[in-house]
Design an enzyme around this catalytic site. Sequence first.
Site, PDB file in Angstrom:
ATOM      1  CB  SER A 183      -0.972   0.004   1.173  1.00 37.44           C
ATOM      2  OG  SER A 183      -0.288  -0.165   2.394  1.00 37.44           O
ATOM      3  CG  HIS A 211      -3.655  -0.689  -2.447  1.00 34.74           C
ATOM      4  ND1 HIS A 211      -4.159   0.599  -2.386  1.00 34.74           N
ATOM      5  CD2 HIS A 211      -3.385  -1.040  -1.171  1.00 34.74           C
ATOM      6  CE1 HIS A 211      -4.148   1.010  -1.131  1.00 34.74           C
ATOM      7  NE2 HIS A 211      -3.686   0.031  -0.366  1.00 34.74           N
ATOM      8  CE  LYS A 242      -7.674   1.079   0.581  1.00 33.28           C
ATOM      9  NZ  LYS A 242      -6.945   0.189   1.428  1.00 33.28           N
TER      10      LYS A 242
END
Length: 391
Positions: A183, A211, A242
């Site tokens: 990250s 991610h 996200k």
Amino acid sequence: MPSDSGDLGSLREQLRDREAGKLYRQRLMLDSSQAKQVSLAGQEYLAFCSNDYLGLANHPALIAAVCEGALRYGVGAGASHLISGHSTAHHELEEALARFTGYPRALLFSTGYMANAGVVMALAGRHDAIFADKLNHASLNDAALVSRATFKRYPHLDLTTLERQLAASRAKRKLVISDAVFSMDGDIAPATNLLALCEKYGAWLMLDDAHGFGVLGAQGRGTLAHLGIKSPRIIYMATLGKAAGVFGAFVAAQPEVIETLIQHARSYIYTTASPPLLAHALMKSLDLVESEEWRRKKLIQLIVALKQALQPLRWKLMPSDTPIQPLIVGDNDKALQLSESLRERGILVPAIRPPTVPQGASRLRISLSSAHDMEDVARLGAVLRELDVAS
Ligand SMILES: *Cc1c(COP(=O)(O)O)cnc(C)c1O
């Protein structure tokens, strides 16, 4: 001297130390939605700080789906999943996520933090061992500490050390845990080699793809699709706040693993189910993630353009091919100053400092989104080059 205010003095001291080390955190306060252009106290800024990699957080189709979900399911789930909070909206999303990621089953959690806690605590206890990359997300480390399993951390990507640790372990159950995309560095874990080690030593492999999901792989199926690996040994976790632009997280794995989580994951059992309207909106989000390949194509173009634009700088980008592009500054104060100077010029890029990253590795964490345009990257590059010359 007796005090009637508890231990406020020691808290003040701790806060002062943090401030003196240039480590004090302050929150930005947005008065707009999350987008490439955000508004803070009535001022507009070009932002490179969100994890909204596909620019979906504010998508009209998702806003409409949330409204539709509210009309159909109301607002609150009203109970935990095991009592009466589990709805068809949650269930359909779980089935869709399992299909999308290619696993037999998936289970929704309220957040990624809770999903990590749930998996680690359900699968590892006192007689077990956890092996973790040193740069893993804090939520994985917290979960490992609470699990009471033996907790071994290996230097970032150092599979030689990991193998030595695995070979020496007498634990009943072994769990290797890694971010799939790290990250703060943006690099991709060597999951193929991790899996080979897990097979050799009879360990589970848990990968946190917060991610990578939506960003990497064909149709955004994530890091494992990107690397072309698949195994019943893998426990896959990804978040939905996200790239997917909404909120929540899920774990995809074999049916036995999922049933174990339903029975034993405390962060699944002892909490109210997330609002079903979010699950309803996530069905739409999954459609967009899967079908709108142009968002990922654009991200790749932006990444290439950013690397070119920042090439002349004295500060260097870390080697990353993901939308997380860390510019290493080193000193905490310098990183903070640089972030401030950008802000004075209408650009938001967060300075990331210890303990989030190692000492001496303070950085600007530039994150790109397909909501950005080439001109935005060019503007960031021009301002950074100007600051480089001036300092
Ligand atoms: C953001 C993040 C999480 C936590 O997910 P939330 O849904 O925000 O709680 C977990 N792991 C990694 C690697 C993350 O970046």
